[in-house]
Design a protein around this motif. Structure first.
Motif, PDB file in Angstrom:
ATOM      1  N   SER A  41     -15.389 109.722  88.940  1.00  0.00           N
ATOM      2  CA  SER A  41     -16.386 110.729  88.551  1.00  0.00           C
ATOM      3  C   SER A  41     -16.257 111.993  89.395  1.00  0.00           C
ATOM      4  CB  SER A  41     -17.796 110.138  88.689  1.00  0.00           C
ATOM      5  OG  SER A  41     -18.036 109.701  90.015  1.00  0.00           O
ATOM      6  N   GLU A  42     -15.866 111.844  90.656  1.00  0.00           N
ATOM      7  CA  GLU A  42     -15.708 113.012  91.523  1.00  0.00           C
ATOM      8  C   GLU A  42     -14.554 113.891  91.057  1.00  0.00           C
ATOM      9  OE1 GLU A  42     -15.278 110.725  95.027  1.00  0.00           O
ATOM     10  OE2 GLU A  42     -17.339 110.013  94.847  1.00  0.00           O
ATOM     11  N   ALA A  43     -13.483 113.251  90.597  1.00  0.00           N
ATOM     12  CA  ALA A  43     -12.352 114.020  90.075  1.00  0.00           C
ATOM     13  C   ALA A  43     -12.761 114.780  88.822  1.00  0.00           C
ATOM     14  CB  ALA A  43     -11.181 113.085  89.779  1.00  0.00           C
ATOM     15  N   ALA A  44     -13.565 114.151  87.960  1.00  0.00           N
ATOM     16  CA  ALA A  44     -14.023 114.817  86.740  1.00  0.00           C
ATOM     17  C   ALA A  44     -14.906 116.015  87.066  1.00  0.00           C
ATOM     18  CB  ALA A  44     -14.770 113.823  85.854  1.00  0.00           C
ATOM     19  N   ARG A  55     -14.802 117.753  89.848  1.00  0.00           N
ATOM     20  CA  ARG A  55     -13.967 118.777  90.482  1.00  0.00           C
ATOM     21  C   ARG A  55     -13.180 119.604  89.465  1.00  0.00           C
ATOM     22  NH1 ARG A  55     -10.131 115.717  92.507  1.00  0.00           N
ATOM     23  NH2 ARG A  55      -8.733 116.381  90.863  1.00  0.00           N
ATOM     24  N   THR A  56     -12.742 118.997  88.384  1.00  0.00           N
ATOM     25  CA  THR A  56     -11.968 119.737  87.377  1.00  0.00           C
ATOM     26  C   THR A  56     -12.828 120.641  86.522  1.00  0.00           C
ATOM     27  OG1 THR A  56     -12.171 117.987  85.691  1.00  0.00           O
ATOM     28  CG2 THR A  56     -10.297 117.836  87.233  1.00  0.00           C
ATOM     29  N   GLY A  57     -14.150 120.416  86.536  1.00  0.00           N
ATOM     30  CA  GLY A  57     -15.040 121.181  85.673  1.00  0.00           C
ATOM     31  C   GLY A  57     -15.230 120.558  84.303  1.00  0.00           C
ATOM     32  N   ALA A  58     -14.643 119.384  84.080  1.00  0.00           N
ATOM     33  CA  ALA A  58     -14.716 118.746  82.764  1.00  0.00           C
ATOM     34  C   ALA A  58     -16.137 118.363  82.369  1.00  0.00           C
ATOM     35  CB  ALA A  58     -13.821 117.504  82.744  1.00  0.00           C
ATOM     36  N   VAL A  59     -16.995 118.161  83.363  1.00  0.00           N
ATOM     37  CA  VAL A  59     -18.382 117.773  83.072  1.00  0.00           C
ATOM     38  C   VAL A  59     -19.356 118.789  83.681  1.00  0.00           C
ATOM     39  CG1 VAL A  59     -17.925 115.310  82.783  1.00  0.00           C
ATOM     40  CG2 VAL A  59     -18.313 116.201  85.080  1.00  0.00           C
ATOM     41  N   ALA A  60     -18.925 120.055  83.736  1.00  0.00           N
ATOM     42  CA  ALA A  60     -19.739 121.088  84.381  1.00  0.00           C
ATOM     43  C   ALA A  60     -21.069 121.304  83.674  1.00  0.00           C
ATOM     44  CB  ALA A  60     -18.964 122.390  84.451  1.00  0.00           C
ATOM     45  N   ASP A  61     -21.134 120.995  82.369  1.00  0.00           N
ATOM     46  CA  ASP A  61     -22.399 121.154  81.650  1.00  0.00           C
ATOM     47  C   ASP A  61     -23.426 120.125  82.103  1.00  0.00           C
ATOM     48  OD1 ASP A  61     -20.725 119.207  80.545  1.00  0.00           O
ATOM     49  OD2 ASP A  61     -21.665 119.324  78.571  1.00  0.00           O
ATOM     50  N   ILE A  62     -22.950 118.983  82.597  1.00  0.00           N
ATOM     51  CA  ILE A  62     -23.838 117.931  83.085  1.00  0.00           C
ATOM     52  C   ILE A  62     -24.013 118.023  84.591  1.00  0.00           C
ATOM     53  CG2 ILE A  62     -24.229 115.427  83.171  1.00  0.00           C
ATOM     54  CD1 ILE A  62     -22.333 115.170  80.780  1.00  0.00           C
ATOM     55  N   PHE A  63     -22.890 118.256  85.302  1.00  0.00           N
ATOM     56  CA  PHE A  63     -22.899 118.316  86.765  1.00  0.00           C
ATOM     57  C   PHE A  63     -22.342 119.669  87.219  1.00  0.00           C
ATOM     58  CE2 PHE A  63     -22.227 113.760  85.722  1.00  0.00           C
ATOM     59  CZ  PHE A  63     -23.426 113.265  86.218  1.00  0.00           C
ATOM     60  N   PRO A  64     -23.146 120.730  87.147  1.00  0.00           N
ATOM     61  CA  PRO A  64     -22.654 122.041  87.586  1.00  0.00           C
ATOM     62  C   PRO A  64     -22.380 122.050  89.084  1.00  0.00           C
ATOM     63  CG  PRO A  64     -25.018 122.113  87.188  1.00  0.00           C
ATOM     64  CD  PRO A  64     -24.556 120.769  86.707  1.00  0.00           C
ATOM     65  N   SER A  65     -21.500 122.944  89.497  1.00  0.00           N
ATOM     66  CA  SER A  65     -21.126 123.038  90.905  1.00  0.00           C
ATOM     67  C   SER A  65     -21.460 124.410  91.458  1.00  0.00           C
ATOM     68  CB  SER A  65     -19.623 122.776  91.085  1.00  0.00           C
ATOM     69  OG  SER A  65     -19.296 121.446  90.752  1.00  0.00           O
ATOM     70  N   PHE A  98     -20.139 126.834  94.580  1.00  0.00           N
ATOM     71  CA  PHE A  98     -19.001 126.908  95.497  1.00  0.00           C
ATOM     72  C   PHE A  98     -19.359 127.659  96.773  1.00  0.00           C
ATOM     73  CE2 PHE A  98     -17.083 126.787  91.159  1.00  0.00           C
ATOM     74  CZ  PHE A  98     -16.574 125.499  91.250  1.00  0.00           C
ATOM     75  N   PRO A  99     -18.773 127.243  97.912  1.00  0.00           N
ATOM     76  CA  PRO A  99     -17.851 126.103  98.052  1.00  0.00           C
ATOM     77  C   PRO A  99     -18.586 124.790  97.888  1.00  0.00           C
ATOM     78  CG  PRO A  99     -18.402 126.987 100.200  1.00  0.00           C
ATOM     79  CD  PRO A  99     -19.015 127.925  99.209  1.00  0.00           C
ATOM     80  N   SER A 100     -17.918 123.838  97.255  1.00  0.00           N
ATOM     81  CA  SER A 100     -18.521 122.539  96.995  1.00  0.00           C
ATOM     82  C   SER A 100     -17.910 121.473  97.890  1.00  0.00           C
ATOM     83  CB  SER A 100     -18.296 122.134  95.531  1.00  0.00           C
ATOM     84  OG  SER A 100     -18.810 120.836  95.275  1.00  0.00           O
ATOM     85  N   GLY A 101     -18.737 120.556  98.352  1.00  0.00           N
ATOM     86  CA  GLY A 101     -18.245 119.354  98.994  1.00  0.00           C
ATOM     87  C   GLY A 101     -17.917 118.308  97.937  1.00  0.00           C
ATOM     88  N   GLN A 102     -17.668 117.088  98.367  1.00  0.00           N
ATOM     89  CA  GLN A 102     -17.263 116.048  97.432  1.00  0.00           C
ATOM     90  C   GLN A 102     -17.661 114.683  97.972  1.00  0.00           C
ATOM     91  OE1 GLN A 102     -13.473 116.042  94.691  1.00  0.00           O
ATOM     92  NE2 GLN A 102     -12.912 115.217  96.662  1.00  0.00           N
ATOM     93  N   GLY A 103     -18.080 113.803  97.059  1.00  0.00           N
ATOM     94  CA  GLY A 103     -18.308 112.422  97.420  1.00  0.00           C
ATOM     95  C   GLY A 103     -19.754 112.019  97.561  1.00  0.00           C
ATOM     96  N   SER A 104     -20.034 110.753  97.225  1.00  0.00           N
ATOM     97  CA  SER A 104     -21.372 110.158  97.360  1.00  0.00           C
ATOM     98  C   SER A 104     -21.386 108.995  98.341  1.00  0.00           C
ATOM     99  CB  SER A 104     -21.866 109.663  95.995  1.00  0.00           C
ATOM    100  OG  SER A 104     -21.991 110.710  95.076  1.00  0.00           O
ATOM    101  N   ASP A 105     -20.423 108.079  98.228  1.00  0.00           N
ATOM    102  CA  ASP A 105     -20.388 106.873  99.058  1.00  0.00           C
ATOM    103  C   ASP A 105     -20.212 107.204 100.538  1.00  0.00           C
ATOM    104  OD1 ASP A 105     -20.268 105.414  96.678  1.00  0.00           O
ATOM    105  OD2 ASP A 105     -18.097 105.202  96.752  1.00  0.00           O
ATOM    106  N   LEU A 106     -20.894 106.461 101.388  1.00  0.00           N
ATOM    107  CA  LEU A 106     -20.636 106.609 102.820  1.00  0.00           C
ATOM    108  C   LEU A 106     -21.190 105.428 103.609  1.00  0.00           C
ATOM    109  CD1 LEU A 106     -23.437 107.562 104.574  1.00  0.00           C
ATOM    110  CD2 LEU A 106     -23.114 109.551 103.121  1.00  0.00           C
ATOM    111  N   ALA A 107     -20.611 105.230 104.767  1.00  0.00           N
ATOM    112  CA  ALA A 107     -21.151 104.314 105.767  1.00  0.00           C
ATOM    113  C   ALA A 107     -20.821 104.909 107.124  1.00  0.00           C
ATOM    114  CB  ALA A 107     -20.537 102.922 105.642  1.00  0.00           C
TER     115      ALA A 107
END
Length: 307
Positions: free
Chosen positions: A43-46, A48-58, A60-69
């Motif tokens: 989903s992060e790659a999608a 980043r490409t802008g393929a889902v920008a209508d749903i997940f606008p960005s 800039f500059p944008s970070g990346q990622g949700s998972d963490l520990a």
């Protein structure tokens, strides 16, 4: 200063940079986490490409990622009882987890069980909550048969285990190199490609009750052709088919139940009832290589970054 993955425009893997950023300062209810591991996801790659920008606008500059520990470095006022030095698992809703230091809302963190590795903990949230949501959405009952497409991927590898825990017979579609791995979990492995419908029918002579699609590319249509009711088909990958045929799209981590399910999954892992396969571990500086491997779509389990 701290290192973080950034990109300044939509594009391919080449737009990713690892940059020095100001040390974040936690506000009220926030926790600053020193990241020990961060998962990566399709989903992060999608996004980043802008393929889902209508749903997940960005922005800039944008970070990346949700998972963490990681380890709590600093806490803001009212940060849910966390203290510096606490080991935690969680998720960022600001697309910022692929970094050395990340601000996280205290409600998006749980305490890490001691016997879970950093790599497993850091790659758990998106795949785990998505798999949990997909399995629950198809309403499995003991003795039913479910097919999972992409059964050895980051989400699929957890979905098959959760479906088995629900008492279902699980048929997993995957490349032959992953068949022995699937059998370890009591899954019936089936090769994808030409003739897959006939192979599924041979493996499930009494029919298929539910279908979970983690891959896309025609699997919703396959599920319908097998006679599965639209209400018991869930896809996390083919939203056009979902809209066309009225099947479910439950399981997206962005809309999921968050920390409560994360804690449930972490408990299952800590007790030995669920396993997260780690496909590969990359340093943060090799984030482009990590996403290159991910986009081959032949990975078993999770790819994780180590800041």
């Amino acid at each position: 200063m701290a290192k973080a993955v950034r990109y300044n425009e939509f594009g391919g893997i080449d737009v990713l940079r690892v940059e020095e950023v100001e040390r974040p300062v936690p506000g009220p209810g926030q926790v600053l986490v020193q990241v020990e591991a961060a998962g990566i996801n399709p989903s992060e790659a999608a996004i980043r490409t802008g393929a889902v920008a209508d749903i997940f606008p960005s922005t800039f500059p944008s970070g990346q990622g949700s998972d963490l520990a990681g380890i709590v470095a600093e806490v803001g006022a009212g940060a849910g009882g966390f203290a510096p030095g606490d080991e935690v698992i969680g998720f960022s809703q600001q697309r910022s987890s692929q970094a050395e230091l990340v601000l996280v809302e205290a409600g998006n963190l749980i305490r890490k069980p001691e016997n879970i590795s950093w790599e497993v903990a850091g790659g758990l949230y998106v795949a785990g909550v998505t798999a949990w949501g997909a399995v629950h959405s198809v309403q499995l009952e003991k003795g039913e048969t479910v097919v999972v497409a992409g059964a050895a991927g980051g989400v699929g590898s957890l979905a098959v285990q959760l479906a088995r825990r629900a008492g279902a017979t699980v048929i997993g579609l995957a490349s032959e190199r992953n068949h022995a791995w699937l059998r370890r979990y009591g899954v019936i492995p089936i090769a994808y490609g030409d003739g897959v419908a006939d192979r599924i029918k041979d493996a499930a002579p009494e029919g298929v009750d539910a279908f979970i699609d983690t891959h896309g590319n025609g699997y919703v249509e396959l599920a319908l052709a097998l006679g599965v009711a639209p209400g018991r088909i869930d896809t996390i990958a083919d939203f056009a088919a979902a809209a066309k045929y009225g099947v479910k799209t439950d399981g997206g981590a962005e809309a999921g139940p968050g920390a409560e399910v994360l804690a449930e999954l972490a408990g299952l892992i800590a007790d030995g009832h669920l396993e997260v396969e780690i496909a590969n571990i990359y340093p943060l500086s090799r984030v482009r290589e990590a996403y290159t491997e991910l986009e081959y779509r032949h990975t078993r389990g999770k790819i994780v970054l180590k800041p």
